[in-house]
Design a protein around this motif. Structure first.
Motif, short mmCIF file in Angstrom:
data_model
loop_
_atom_site.label_atom_id
_atom_site.label_comp_id
_atom_site.label_asym_id
_atom_site.label_seq_id
_atom_site.Cartn_x
_atom_site.Cartn_y
_atom_site.Cartn_z
N ILE A 120 22.11 26.55 29.84
CA ILE A 120 21.43 26.09 28.62
C ILE A 120 21.92 24.72 28.18
N SER A 121 23.16 24.37 28.55
CA SER A 121 23.60 23.02 28.18
C SER A 121 22.86 21.99 29.04
N TYR A 122 22.57 22.34 30.29
CA TYR A 122 21.74 21.47 31.14
C TYR A 122 20.35 21.33 30.51
N GLU A 123 19.82 22.46 30.03
CA GLU A 123 18.50 22.43 29.38
C GLU A 123 18.50 21.47 28.19
N ALA A 124 19.58 21.50 27.40
CA ALA A 124 19.65 20.61 26.22
C ALA A 124 19.59 19.15 26.65
N GLU A 125 20.24 18.84 27.76
CA GLU A 125 20.24 17.45 28.24
C GLU A 125 18.84 17.02 28.67
N VAL A 126 18.16 17.86 29.49
CA VAL A 126 16.83 17.44 29.96
C VAL A 126 15.84 17.42 28.79
N PHE A 127 16.00 18.37 27.86
CA PHE A 127 15.13 18.39 26.68
C PHE A 127 15.27 17.09 25.91
N GLY A 128 16.52 16.67 25.68
CA GLY A 128 16.77 15.41 24.97
C GLY A 128 16.19 14.22 25.72
N LEU A 129 16.36 14.20 27.05
CA LEU A 129 15.87 13.08 27.85
C LEU A 129 14.35 12.93 27.74
N CYS A 130 13.64 14.04 27.58
CA CYS A 130 12.18 13.97 27.47
C CYS A 130 11.75 13.07 26.31
N PHE A 131 12.59 13.00 25.27
CA PHE A 131 12.23 12.18 24.10
C PHE A 131 12.35 10.68 24.39
N ALA A 132 12.87 10.37 25.59
CA ALA A 132 12.91 8.96 26.01
C ALA A 132 11.65 8.59 26.79
N THR A 133 10.72 9.55 26.98
CA THR A 133 9.53 9.26 27.79
C THR A 133 8.34 8.89 26.90
N ALA A 134 7.47 8.07 27.48
CA ALA A 134 6.22 7.74 26.79
C ALA A 134 5.35 8.99 26.70
N ASP A 135 5.45 9.87 27.69
CA ASP A 135 4.61 11.07 27.69
C ASP A 135 4.94 12.03 26.55
N GLN A 136 6.19 12.05 26.09
CA GLN A 136 6.52 12.89 24.92
C GLN A 136 5.78 12.35 23.70
N LYS A 137 5.77 11.00 23.56
CA LYS A 137 5.07 10.41 22.40
C LYS A 137 3.58 10.67 22.53
N GLU A 138 3.07 10.52 23.74
CA GLU A 138 1.65 10.74 23.97
C GLU A 138 1.28 12.21 23.71
N GLY A 139 2.07 13.13 24.24
CA GLY A 139 1.75 14.57 24.11
C GLY A 139 1.75 15.01 22.66
N MET A 140 2.77 14.62 21.91
CA MET A 140 2.84 15.04 20.51
C MET A 140 1.87 14.26 19.65
N GLY A 141 1.70 12.96 20.00
CA GLY A 141 0.72 12.13 19.26
C GLY A 141 -0.68 12.70 19.42
N ARG A 170 -6.53 15.25 19.85
CA ARG A 170 -7.22 14.78 21.06
C ARG A 170 -6.44 15.24 22.29
N LYS A 171 -7.06 15.06 23.44
CA LYS A 171 -6.37 15.44 24.68
C LYS A 171 -5.38 14.34 25.07
N PRO A 172 -4.18 14.71 25.53
CA PRO A 172 -3.22 13.68 25.94
C PRO A 172 -3.62 13.03 27.26
N ALA A 173 -3.25 11.77 27.43
CA ALA A 173 -3.44 11.08 28.71
C ALA A 173 -2.05 10.71 29.22
N PHE A 174 -1.49 11.54 30.07
CA PHE A 174 -0.12 11.32 30.53
C PHE A 174 -0.08 10.29 31.65
N THR A 175 1.01 9.53 31.67
CA THR A 175 1.17 8.48 32.69
C THR A 175 2.34 8.76 33.63
N GLY A 176 3.13 9.77 33.32
CA GLY A 176 4.31 10.04 34.15
C GLY A 176 5.47 9.12 33.81
#
Ligand code: HXC
Length: 260
Positions: free
Chosen positions: A226-247, A253-259
């Motif tokens: 679960i500590s590994y999970e916390a790290e990857v979970f946090g890292l997702c907030f550094a992605t444009a796709d997290q902003k796109e998905g939540m935005g 609207r439907k998200p347009a992910f870029t990877g």
């Protein structure tokens, strides 16, 4: 590398690796495993591929095991080296960043069942048959079967399959959790492509981080996991796709992910 024993194609972000030795029921000889290694290494660095599907050619067999004719004359050192070679390639499949789905279109025996267990999950056609017949040939499973099958179906069923060397049908494989879904053979690829496309629509980094967290987690204690999970979970907030998905959710609207 030019492939003689496998086929590989990419369509709509889905890679398709087909073991293509139908006359030998897609048995894995050394040349085939070497081609799989080359292919998997290319998939690992190709971010256009969101999901990999592995299947066998023809309507009879996924993979009927390692090639018995090629293995028959090996000495202990050669046997060990062959086992390690296959183990390493299957581990590369398991460790691919992208999810891998096994589309099991017939026999998945020995190395075939082991290959399917290196994939993230398995869908099977109604005619599929599963087994680890090695002890009837005087050998143990050698491409990870004693380890991965046990982790997929639990010790009791893995031991029964491995000690008896018997085959089970697709419905029984479904009942014990070896496959997620059983469908008529004519529908197998459509059903697999449907789930692959559903995965491919999601944020790629989030899907890949989820895979890494699950795979790393099963090899360690839950606190570390679960500590590994916390790290990857946090890292997702550094992605444009997290902003796109939540935005996209907030803006209805439907998200347009870029990877990214
Ligand atoms: C080499 C194989 C093969 C295999 C099938 N063939 N499986 N060749 N290695 N694993 C070949 C047959 O020799 C035959 O070719 C052709 O495929 C068609 O097979 P048939 O036996 O005629 O078909 P059928 O009667 O329908 O029987 C299907 C079958 C049977 C039940 C799947 O082929 C079978 O039992 N195969 C072996 C399955 C097995 O034991 N797998 C585990 C291997 S050990 P010819 O040219 O002869 O007609 C393993 C270890 C992994 O996987 C770890 C290694 C380190």
């Amino acid at each position: 590398m030019e492939y003689q024993n496998i086929l590989f194609s990419v369509e709509d972000g889905i890679g398709m690796l087909t073991i293509n030795r139908p006359k030998a029921l897609n048995a894995l000889n050394a040349a085939t495993v070497a081609e799989m290694k080359d292919c998997v290494e290319k998939v690992a660095v190709n971010s256009d591929i969101k999901v990999l599907v592995i299947t066998g050619s023809g309507d009879k067999s996924f993979v009927a095991g390692a090639d018995i004719k090629e293995m028959a004359t090996k000495n202990p050192a050669e046997g060990r080296a062959w086992g390690i070679f296959g183990q390493n390639v299957f581990t590369e499949i398991e460790k691919l960043p992208q999810p891998v789905i096994a589309a099991i279109n017939g026999f998945a025996l020995g190395g075939g069942c082991e290959l399917s267990c290196a994939c993230d999950f398995r869908y099977a056609s109604e005619n599929a048959k599963f087994g680890q017949p090695e002890v009837g040939l005087g050998i143990t499973p050698g491409f990870g079967g004693t380890q991965r099958l046990t982790r997929v179906v639990g010790r009791g069923y893995a031991k029964e399959l491995i000690y008896t060397g018997g085959m089970i049908d697709a419905q029984e494989a479904h009942r014990i959790g070896l496959v997620n879904k059983v469908v008529p053979q004519a529908e197998l690829m459509d059903v697999v492509m449907k789930v692959a496309k559903k995965i491919a629509k999601n944020a790629p980094v989030a899907v890949q981080m989820s895979k890494a967290a699950i795979n790393n987690g099963v090899n360690c204690d839950v606190v570390t996991g679960i500590s590994y999970e916390a790290e990857v979970f946090g890292l997702c907030f550094a992605t444009a796709d997290q902003k796109e998905g939540m935005g996209a959710f907030v803006e209805k609207r439907k998200p347009a992910f870029t990877g990214k």
